[in-house]
Design an enzyme around this catalytic site. Structure first.
Site, PDB file in Angstrom:
ATOM      1  N   GLU A   9       4.370  -6.499   1.737  1.00  0.00           N
ATOM      2  CA  GLU A   9       4.085  -6.958   0.363  1.00  0.00           C
ATOM      3  C   GLU A   9       3.670  -5.804  -0.543  1.00  0.00           C
ATOM      4  OE1 GLU A   9       1.274  -9.967   1.572  1.00  0.00           O
ATOM      5  OE2 GLU A   9      -0.402  -8.559   1.411  1.00  0.00           O
ATOM      6  N   TYR A  42      -0.790  -1.434 -11.951  1.00  0.00           N
ATOM      7  CA  TYR A  42      -2.235  -1.493 -12.214  1.00  0.00           C
ATOM      8  C   TYR A  42      -2.559  -0.846 -13.560  1.00  0.00           C
ATOM      9  CZ  TYR A  42      -1.887  -2.745  -7.353  1.00  0.00           C
ATOM     10  OH  TYR A  42      -1.514  -3.365  -6.187  1.00  0.00           O
ATOM     11  N   ARG A  68      -7.282   2.905 -14.524  1.00  0.00           N
ATOM     12  CA  ARG A  68      -7.252   3.597 -13.227  1.00  0.00           C
ATOM     13  C   ARG A  68      -8.091   4.876 -13.200  1.00  0.00           C
ATOM     14  NH1 ARG A  68      -3.260   5.543 -10.971  1.00  0.00           N
ATOM     15  NH2 ARG A  68      -3.859   4.899  -8.890  1.00  0.00           N
ATOM     16  N   CYS A  76     -16.487   3.193 -26.192  1.00  0.00           N
ATOM     17  CA  CYS A  76     -17.852   3.725 -26.204  1.00  0.00           C
ATOM     18  C   CYS A  76     -18.472   3.636 -24.807  1.00  0.00           C
ATOM     19  CB  CYS A  76     -18.670   2.995 -27.251  1.00  0.00           C
ATOM     20  SG  CYS A  76     -18.059   3.405 -28.880  1.00  0.00           S
ATOM     21  N   GLU A  77     -17.962   4.437 -23.925  1.00  0.00           N
ATOM     22  CA  GLU A  77     -18.451   4.559 -22.546  1.00  0.00           C
ATOM     23  C   GLU A  77     -18.199   5.992 -22.108  1.00  0.00           C
ATOM     24  OE1 GLU A  77     -19.887   2.386 -20.448  1.00  0.00           O
ATOM     25  OE2 GLU A  77     -19.693   0.643 -21.752  1.00  0.00           O
ATOM     26  N   TYR A 121     -10.892   4.791 -10.411  1.00  0.00           N
ATOM     27  CA  TYR A 121     -10.576   5.512  -9.160  1.00  0.00           C
ATOM     28  C   TYR A 121     -10.439   7.010  -9.350  1.00  0.00           C
ATOM     29  CZ  TYR A 121      -8.350   0.864  -8.565  1.00  0.00           C
ATOM     30  OH  TYR A 121      -8.070  -0.469  -8.544  1.00  0.00           O
ATOM     31  N   GLY A 171       0.778  -1.235   0.000  1.00  0.00           N
ATOM     32  CA  GLY A 171       0.000   0.000   0.000  1.00  0.00           C
ATOM     33  C   GLY A 171       0.805   1.279   0.000  1.00  0.00           C
ATOM     34  N   ARG A 184       2.664  -1.503  -5.908  1.00  0.00           N
ATOM     35  CA  ARG A 184       2.744  -0.211  -6.593  1.00  0.00           C
ATOM     36  C   ARG A 184       4.101   0.482  -6.412  1.00  0.00           C
ATOM     37  NH1 ARG A 184      -1.739   2.832  -7.529  1.00  0.00           N
ATOM     38  NH2 ARG A 184      -2.880   1.540  -6.044  1.00  0.00           N
TER      39      ARG A 184
HETATM   40  C1  LIG Z   1      -3.382  -8.351  -0.055  1.00  0.00           C
HETATM   41  C2  LIG Z   1      -2.646  -7.322  -0.826  1.00  0.00           C
HETATM   42  N1  LIG Z   1      -1.351  -7.128  -0.577  1.00  0.00           N
HETATM   43  C3  LIG Z   1      -0.625  -6.212  -1.229  1.00  0.00           C
HETATM   44  C4  LIG Z   1      -1.196  -5.408  -2.196  1.00  0.00           C
HETATM   45  C5  LIG Z   1      -0.329  -4.413  -2.911  1.00  0.00           C
HETATM   46  O1  LIG Z   1      -0.755  -3.122  -2.729  1.00  0.00           O
HETATM   47  P1  LIG Z   1       0.117  -1.934  -3.323  1.00  0.00           P
HETATM   48  O2  LIG Z   1       0.282  -2.192  -4.768  1.00  0.00           O
HETATM   49  O3  LIG Z   1      -0.677  -0.721  -3.070  1.00  0.00           O
HETATM   50  O4  LIG Z   1       1.409  -1.941  -2.598  1.00  0.00           O
HETATM   51  C6  LIG Z   1      -2.559  -5.540  -2.488  1.00  0.00           C
HETATM   52  C7  LIG Z   1      -3.188  -4.670  -3.492  1.00  0.00           C
HETATM   53  O5  LIG Z   1      -4.319  -4.650  -3.753  1.00  0.00           O
HETATM   54  C8  LIG Z   1      -3.304  -6.531  -1.787  1.00  0.00           C
HETATM   55  O6  LIG Z   1      -4.596  -6.726  -2.030  1.00  0.00           O
END
Ligand SMILES: Cc1ncc(COP(=O)(O)O)c(C=O)c1O
Length: 394
Positions: free
Chosen positions: A273, A373, A312, A343-344, A316, A237, A276
């Site tokens: 983990e 993403y 994206r 076409c949206e 979002y 995240g 992004r």
């Molecule tokens: C369970 C889990 N871990 C890690 C991530 C990676 O998130 P980010 O790409 O924001 O670091 C996600 C993204 O949706 C996720 O669902």
């Protein structure tokens, strides 16, 4: 427990950053000439972000391949000792194919509402299997007997750059509610599964550097209560700067906060983990202008890529920097909307951004920070072809 970093309290805007693609315009032009839309990934940027992650001193870092699963990125990260977080058997099989030597120990399966069959298959591919409800243990106990598992908790809140990326709290489908943890532990005991990891991921595009240490501190109590936990995974995240005015993510502030966690609770491994953070800034999407149309006071620059190539903005309302590479010496002073060929009504890549006044058909428009993403969400809606992908390895 940890307050905001001083840098956030007293945030001075940082100096304008230099993007890798600013020095590679001729090459990008040549790639665009071979056909657009085309994603281009700059591997030295991935390596540099991996180096920043190393500063965190994590015991284990899984790359969330959902952000960008291009084989070149996976190889670069595997060589730097990253493990991989996958949300489907398709993703697990992809990693296995790209990295056949990778031990199952470096694969984690963190699905959402997966079927029994998918769990069964994942158990044969990945060592770390994450459950986030009572259902799998209750209904498919035979799959988890004698296994090591990880429990994904919903700590009761979500964070992130948009409501659609928050993955915690009552509104969210993700994670085991804290009031069900006791029942989960009991059930795991009956089934013969051993809970070795407590996990939480509350959302994506989080800029509060104190979040992960606070989450770790919150999860420690649960990990201690379970009794068999070896590591706490505080998810991914980490935010990235999409706009010029966004500061770089302060990895040093995060490192300091996490070091304090390790000092206080050395008995638990510290896992993360991110997806992004490692891949977003390495990627750009190259497109060509299809038409420039004025209607009722709005100028629209049409591209040969829309929400089919980059979802994206439609999903979002996210904003990506855009640059007219064909006229990079001209000032960007004309306010326009940027739209695609789908076409949206949601097929708008940007509203009210500035491009050069003379932007015209066949100009190359670069969409920045599209490495995460981006291609992974591209689709063939309206029977449009998928974008190409190219790698710059130096
Ligand atoms: C369970 C889990 N871990 C890690 C991530 C990676 O998130 P980010 O790409 O924001 O670091 C996600 C993204 O949706 C996720 O669902």
């Amino acid at each position: 427990m940890f307050g905001p970093a001083w840098r956030d309290v007293d945030a001075a805007p940082q100096a304008p950053r230099r993007h890798w693609w600013q020095d590679r315009q001729a090459e990008l032009g040549a790639i665009a000439a071979e056909g657009t839309p085309a994603y281009v990934y700059h591997l030295p940027t991935v390596i540099e972000r991996a180096e920043r992650i190393r500063l965190l001193g994590l015991d284990r870092c899984f790359y969330a391949i959902k952000a960008n699963s291009h084989p070149a990125l996976l190889r670069v990260l595997a060589a730097r000792n990253f493990s991989f977080e996958c949300v489907s058997v398709g993703e697990l099989a992809h990693v296995r194919e790209v990295l056949p030597e990778l031990p199952a120990e470096r694969l984690q399966f963190t699905p959402s509402f997966a079927t029994r069959n998918e769990y069964a298959e994942a158990c044969s591919l990945a060592h770390w299997i994450t459950l986030d409800s009572l259902y799998p243990l209750r209904h498919w106990p035979e799959l988890f007997a004698g296994r090591t598992i990880s429990v994904r908790l919903d700590p009761g809140y979500g964070l992130g750059h948009h409501a659609h990326v928050k993955t915690g709290g009552a509104e969210s489908k993700f994670g085991l509610a804290l009031n069900e943890l006791e029942a989960f532990v009991r059930l795991a005991g009956q089934v013969g599964a051993r809970i070795e990891v407590v996990h939480a991921h509350v959302g994506s595009g989080v800029t509060d550097k104190a979040h992960w240490a606070n989450l770790f501190a919150q999860l420690v109590g649960h990990a201690e209560a379970i009794g068999t936990v070896k590591a706490i995974n505080v998810g991914g995240g980490l935010g990235v700067p999409y706009r010029d005015k966004d500061n770089d993510f302060d990895i040093y502030a995060l490192a300091v906060a996490l070091a304090e966690c390790r000092r206080q609770w050395p008995q638990f491994g510290l896992w993360m983990e991110p997806g992004r953070f490692l891949s977003a800034e390495c990627g750009v999407l190259l497109t060509h202008v299809s038409q420039v149309v004025d209607k009722l006071g709005v100028r629209r620059v049409g591209l040969d890529a829309g929400m089919n190539a980059l979802m994206r903005p439609a999903l979002y309302q996210s904003r990506h920097r855009m640059v007219n590479l064909s006229r990079s010496s001209e000032p960007a002073e004309r306010r326009v909307d940027v739209v695609g060929p789908i076409c949206e009504s949601t097929d708008v890549l940007a509203r009210g951004i500035d491009l050069p006044e003379s932007t015209a058909e066949n100009d190359i428009i670069l969409i920045d920070t599209a490495g995460a993403y981006g291609f992974v969400m591209a689709n063939q809606y309206n029977k449009r072809a998928l974008p190409r992908e190219e790698i710059l390895d130096v």
